[in-house]
Design a protein around this motif. Structure first.
Motif, PDB file in Angstrom:
ATOM      1  N   PHE A 252       0.836  -1.197   0.000  1.00  0.00           N
ATOM      2  CA  PHE A 252       0.000   0.000   0.000  1.00  0.00           C
ATOM      3  C   PHE A 252       0.872   1.248   0.000  1.00  0.00           C
ATOM      4  CE2 PHE A 252      -2.022  -3.506   2.136  1.00  0.00           C
ATOM      5  CZ  PHE A 252      -3.209  -3.626   1.432  1.00  0.00           C
ATOM      6  N   VAL A 253       0.514   2.200  -0.863  1.00  0.00           N
ATOM      7  CA  VAL A 253       1.179   3.500  -0.902  1.00  0.00           C
ATOM      8  C   VAL A 253       0.328   4.475  -0.105  1.00  0.00           C
ATOM      9  CG1 VAL A 253       1.940   5.406  -2.370  1.00  0.00           C
ATOM     10  CG2 VAL A 253       2.243   3.033  -3.141  1.00  0.00           C
ATOM     11  N   LEU A 254       0.925   5.062   0.932  1.00  0.00           N
ATOM     12  CA  LEU A 254       0.190   5.935   1.856  1.00  0.00           C
ATOM     13  C   LEU A 254       0.629   7.383   1.639  1.00  0.00           C
ATOM     14  CD1 LEU A 254      -1.848   5.899   4.228  1.00  0.00           C
ATOM     15  CD2 LEU A 254       0.119   5.743   5.767  1.00  0.00           C
ATOM     16  N   PHE A 255      -0.334   8.298   1.693  1.00  0.00           N
ATOM     17  CA  PHE A 255      -0.034   9.705   1.439  1.00  0.00           C
ATOM     18  C   PHE A 255      -1.056  10.586   2.134  1.00  0.00           C
ATOM     19  CE2 PHE A 255      -2.224   7.490  -1.960  1.00  0.00           C
ATOM     20  CZ  PHE A 255      -3.433   8.172  -2.050  1.00  0.00           C
TER      21      PHE A 255
ATOM     22  N   LEU B  71      -1.339  17.817  12.214  1.00  0.00           N
ATOM     23  CA  LEU B  71      -0.731  17.638  10.895  1.00  0.00           C
ATOM     24  C   LEU B  71       0.666  17.057  11.032  1.00  0.00           C
ATOM     25  CD1 LEU B  71      -0.727  17.945   7.845  1.00  0.00           C
ATOM     26  CD2 LEU B  71      -0.003  20.327   8.149  1.00  0.00           C
ATOM     27  N   ARG B  72       1.455  17.566  11.976  1.00  0.00           N
ATOM     28  CA  ARG B  72       2.792  17.015  12.202  1.00  0.00           C
ATOM     29  C   ARG B  72       2.715  15.539  12.579  1.00  0.00           C
ATOM     30  NH1 ARG B  72       7.342  19.840  13.304  1.00  0.00           N
ATOM     31  NH2 ARG B  72       7.833  18.447  15.053  1.00  0.00           N
TER      32      ARG B  72
ATOM     33  N   LEU C 221       3.252   9.817  10.903  1.00  0.00           N
ATOM     34  CA  LEU C 221       2.611   8.521  10.646  1.00  0.00           C
ATOM     35  C   LEU C 221       2.878   8.073   9.218  1.00  0.00           C
ATOM     36  CD1 LEU C 221      -0.981   7.441  11.616  1.00  0.00           C
ATOM     37  CD2 LEU C 221      -0.157   7.137   9.293  1.00  0.00           C
ATOM     38  N   CYS C 222       2.677   8.991   8.274  1.00  0.00           N
ATOM     39  CA  CYS C 222       2.832   8.637   6.860  1.00  0.00           C
ATOM     40  C   CYS C 222       4.276   8.285   6.518  1.00  0.00           C
ATOM     41  CB  CYS C 222       2.337   9.805   6.009  1.00  0.00           C
ATOM     42  SG  CYS C 222       2.192   9.429   4.263  1.00  0.00           S
ATOM     43  N   MET C 223       5.230   9.078   6.997  1.00  0.00           N
ATOM     44  CA  MET C 223       6.632   8.859   6.644  1.00  0.00           C
ATOM     45  C   MET C 223       7.231   7.640   7.352  1.00  0.00           C
ATOM     46  SD  MET C 223       7.261  11.201   4.396  1.00  0.00           S
ATOM     47  CE  MET C 223       5.524  11.131   3.910  1.00  0.00           C
ATOM     48  N   LEU C 224       6.713   7.299   8.542  1.00  0.00           N
ATOM     49  CA  LEU C 224       7.314   6.219   9.323  1.00  0.00           C
ATOM     50  C   LEU C 224       6.479   4.943   9.357  1.00  0.00           C
ATOM     51  CD1 LEU C 224       8.775   8.222  12.353  1.00  0.00           C
ATOM     52  CD2 LEU C 224       9.968   7.375  10.323  1.00  0.00           C
TER      53      LEU C 224
ATOM     54  N   ILE D 241       5.037  11.718  -1.082  1.00  0.00           N
ATOM     55  CA  ILE D 241       4.969  13.160  -0.845  1.00  0.00           C
ATOM     56  C   ILE D 241       4.507  13.819  -2.135  1.00  0.00           C
ATOM     57  CG2 ILE D 241       6.362  15.215  -0.315  1.00  0.00           C
ATOM     58  CD1 ILE D 241       8.329  13.280   1.122  1.00  0.00           C
ATOM     59  N   PHE D 242       3.643  14.822  -2.039  1.00  0.00           N
ATOM     60  CA  PHE D 242       3.273  15.594  -3.224  1.00  0.00           C
ATOM     61  C   PHE D 242       4.069  16.896  -3.238  1.00  0.00           C
ATOM     62  CE2 PHE D 242       0.553  18.601  -5.626  1.00  0.00           C
ATOM     63  CZ  PHE D 242       0.592  17.939  -6.841  1.00  0.00           C
ATOM     64  N   MET D 243       4.527  17.287  -4.407  1.00  0.00           N
ATOM     65  CA  MET D 243       5.464  18.402  -4.563  1.00  0.00           C
ATOM     66  C   MET D 243       5.081  19.629  -3.724  1.00  0.00           C
ATOM     67  SD  MET D 243       4.560  19.877  -8.335  1.00  0.00           S
ATOM     68  CE  MET D 243       3.003  20.723  -8.624  1.00  0.00           C
ATOM     69  N   GLY D 244       6.055  20.132  -2.995  1.00  0.00           N
ATOM     70  CA  GLY D 244       5.859  21.308  -2.168  1.00  0.00           C
ATOM     71  C   GLY D 244       5.424  20.993  -0.757  1.00  0.00           C
ATOM     72  N   GLU D 245       4.905  19.797  -0.552  1.00  0.00           N
ATOM     73  CA  GLU D 245       4.460  19.390   0.789  1.00  0.00           C
ATOM     74  C   GLU D 245       5.600  19.472   1.793  1.00  0.00           C
ATOM     75  OE1 GLU D 245       3.225  15.108   2.764  1.00  0.00           O
ATOM     76  OE2 GLU D 245       2.644  15.471   0.683  1.00  0.00           O
TER      77      GLU D 245
END
Length: 597
Positions: free
Chosen positions: A366-369, A398-399, A404-407, A414-418
């Motif tokens: 699964f790709v999570l974003f 949000l942090r 959660l998403c990165m770890l 990640i979407f550009m600029g995020e």
């Protein structure tokens, strides 16, 4: 080209009502027109003594002239001549590149023109590598009408759009990515053609079904072998001729013959060397898990996005209706089993059953974003999550969501600029002809009329015009400007998270399995996975404004805390408000906690 100075031209035109010809304009020499020979299966072929740089187009009868549907390059736009390209002319530098394992993937989705085209993306690669990204994903590049487009209106799937650069510019980008140790992925669209520049209906109407429609027009007829071959070869073309490391297949739920997906994926796998890493990723609104047990690596986890958006932004309209109730329980299911909807009725879809069981799949399926082009750009005003969080659960939530998403053991995107915390919107933009532009403009305003915030026609009139150049310009993040103090804080946060992911999680991610997850508060969850080295990787997340109890208390090695003292308080049985905590727990202790829960 069959050899230097000799090119074979072929087109499938099963509904041609007259002879088929090809008009050729070589770089040197006189133009010529050749009759093409029928092959008895709806195809027409001819060889000609011309080479790279030759402009050409096909003709049927007196009036119909059209570019090659297999065009590798257009001399201008989608209605112009096609151009012969020598696929072997580019001298690759990274000839020994084999790719990277799927477990190492951290995706960064971007819009090519917003990054300055292929050359602009190439210039940004070192900074993306410094961030910790391992794979750059391009939104679709297949030739579309005009200079500005999301890319999902493409009509020539083999031709990189010249608004982004030349074929050699694209190959140089792929080469440079590999030199940086980065993978590069491409988003491909096989479920429909755009509304302008698709000539197939005029000479190959058999390409489409009359009895089935998608939201974008007639369904493509994947029952026909010629159609299957057209798209299967396209996937192999990007992977082999351009050396992309992965493909993301857009909205495959709109493909009427799902068996073709597995057939195509197997053919792509067979076309590459056994020691090369090539990754295939689906987007499927139906949560069909069966493809993921075969030749596909993963699927975009829309459920994961939707529940996180519902918690952080607080929205429950539209498809977020499906995630309004028991958000912590839904998030726990997402973390432990991938999909939230695995065959249950969807309220947003009037009770239609959605999804298949996915609990037996690894988390890396699964790709999570938190954001992507659709989830931002399909909003009327292209709002970024950071602006919505300010009105919702707040910056600490949000942090916590970013952590959660990165770890998470799921694959992050990640979407550009995020990564800069940009508030620049990402709007829907096009550059269609006047008639089509007006239809798109009005269609978009009608689409939002059903939302309370846009019920007033005067408010709808302020929705940005997709065809206006200003709409695109407003969607370009300030990539060349200083991000300021807040931007650097976000950048450092993402970079630190991705460093931890690379050092702690990735070496033991392949073979990781979920132990379980459960709600520990209204918007708080605890989740655990057993890594390949038998360590227990635990994540506790509390999006709420108040601390929640953890029973039994947390113990083990602290990996990360998104807010100061989160780990210390967890050792006393409290999970701090607006915080994510990641631990490496003792295996026996983790099993005992899971049993107690």
């Amino acid at each position: 080209m069959t050899r230097p100075g000799q090119t074979r031209f072929a087109v499938w035109a099963p509904n041609a009502a007259a002879a088929v010809k090809v008009h050729l304009t070589p770089p040197q020499g006189e133009p010529m027109t050749l009759d093409m020979q029928a092959d008895g299966q709806g195809g027409y072929v001819v060889e000609a003594p011309v080479g790279a740089g030759t402009r050409y187009r096909y003709q049927i009868g007196d009036d119909l002239k059209f570019p090659d549907p297999h065009s590798r390059l257009q001399a201008g736009d989608v209605h112009d001549d096609s151009v012969v390209v020598d696929p072997d002319a580019y001298a690759w530098r990274t000839t020994d590149w084999k790719g990277r394992p799927w477990s190492e993937v951290v995706l960064y989705e971007l819009h090519p023109k917003a990054f300055g085209g292929f050359k602009g993306i190439q210039a940004a690669l070192p900074k993306l590598a410094e961030l910790g990204v391992t794979a750059v994903e391009l939104m679709p590049i297949a030739d579309f009408p005009g200079e500005r487009n999301w890319g999902y209106d493409g009509v020539l799937p083999y031709a990189p759009d010249t608004a982004y650069g030349t074929p050699d510019d694209l190959k140089a980008l792929v080469d440079a990515a590999h030199e940086q140790g980065l993978m590069i992925f491409l988003d491909v669209v096989y479920n429909h053609f755009g509304p302008d520049g698709n000539y197939l209906h005029a000479y190959a109407s058999d390409f489409f079904r009359e009895d089935l429609h998608t939201p974008w027009g007639p369904a493509i007829d994947f029952r026909r072998p010629q159609v299957r071959d057209f798209f299967t070869r396209n996937a192999m073309y990007w992977v082999n001729e351009y050396r992309f490391d992965g493909l993301r297949f857009d909205a495959v739920h709109a493909i009427s013959e799902p068996d073709w997906l597995d057939e195509m994926a197997a053919a792509v796998r067979e076309s590459v060397a056994s020691d090369r890493h090539v990754h295939l990723v689906l987007e499927h609104d139906g949560n069909i898990a069966s493809h993921l047990a075969k030749d596909f690596d993963a699927q975009w986890n829309d459920d994961g996005h939707h529940i996180l958006h519902r918690i952080i932004a607080g929205e429950t309209d539209g498809y977020y209706t499906d995630y309004a109730d028991k958000p912590a329980e839904q998030l726990a299911r997402c973390l432990s089993e991938g999909f939230i909807y695995q065959g249950q009725p969807s309220p947003h879809r009037d009770g239609e059953l959605r999804g298949e069981p996915s609990g037996d799949l690894p988390p890396t399926a699964f790709v999570l974003f938190l954001q992507n082009h659709d989830q931002i750009g399909n909003r009327a005003l292209g709002d970024r999550l950071i602006t919505l969080a300010e009105k919702g659960a707040g910056m600490e939530a949000l942090r916590a969501g970013v952590a959660l998403c990165m770890l998470s053991p799921q694959i992050p995107m990640i979407f550009m600029g995020e990564e800069w915390g940009t508030r620049t919107p990402f709007l829907y933009f096009t550059s269609h002809n006047d008639e089509l532009a007006e239809a798109v403009r009005e269609g978009r305003r009608k689409e939002f009329a059903k939302f309370p915030a846009f019920a007033d026609p005067a408010v709808r009139d302020n929705i940005p015009d997709p065809n206006a150049a200003d709409t695109f310009e407003a969607s370009v993040p300030p990539l060349t400007q200083s991000p300021g103090r807040e931007g650097m804080l976000w950048w450092d946060y993402y970079r630190a998270l991705l460093r931890l992911r690379r050092e702690v999680l990735v070496p033991h991610l392949e073979g990781a399995v979920s132990i379980g997850a459960q709600a520990i508060g209204e918007v708080a969850v605890a989740a655990r996975w057993r890594l390949a080295n038998s360590q227990v990787y635990a994540m506790y997340v509390n999006f709420g404004p108040e601390a929640v109890d953890i029973t039994p208390v947390v113990g083990g090695q602290l990996v990360f805390e998104s807010a100061t003292d989160t780990g210390r308080l967890a050792a006393t049985g409290k999970l701090k408000a607006g915080a994510t905590l990641v631990m490496l727990e003792d295996a026996l202790e983790a099993i005992a906690q899971d049993s107690a829960a």
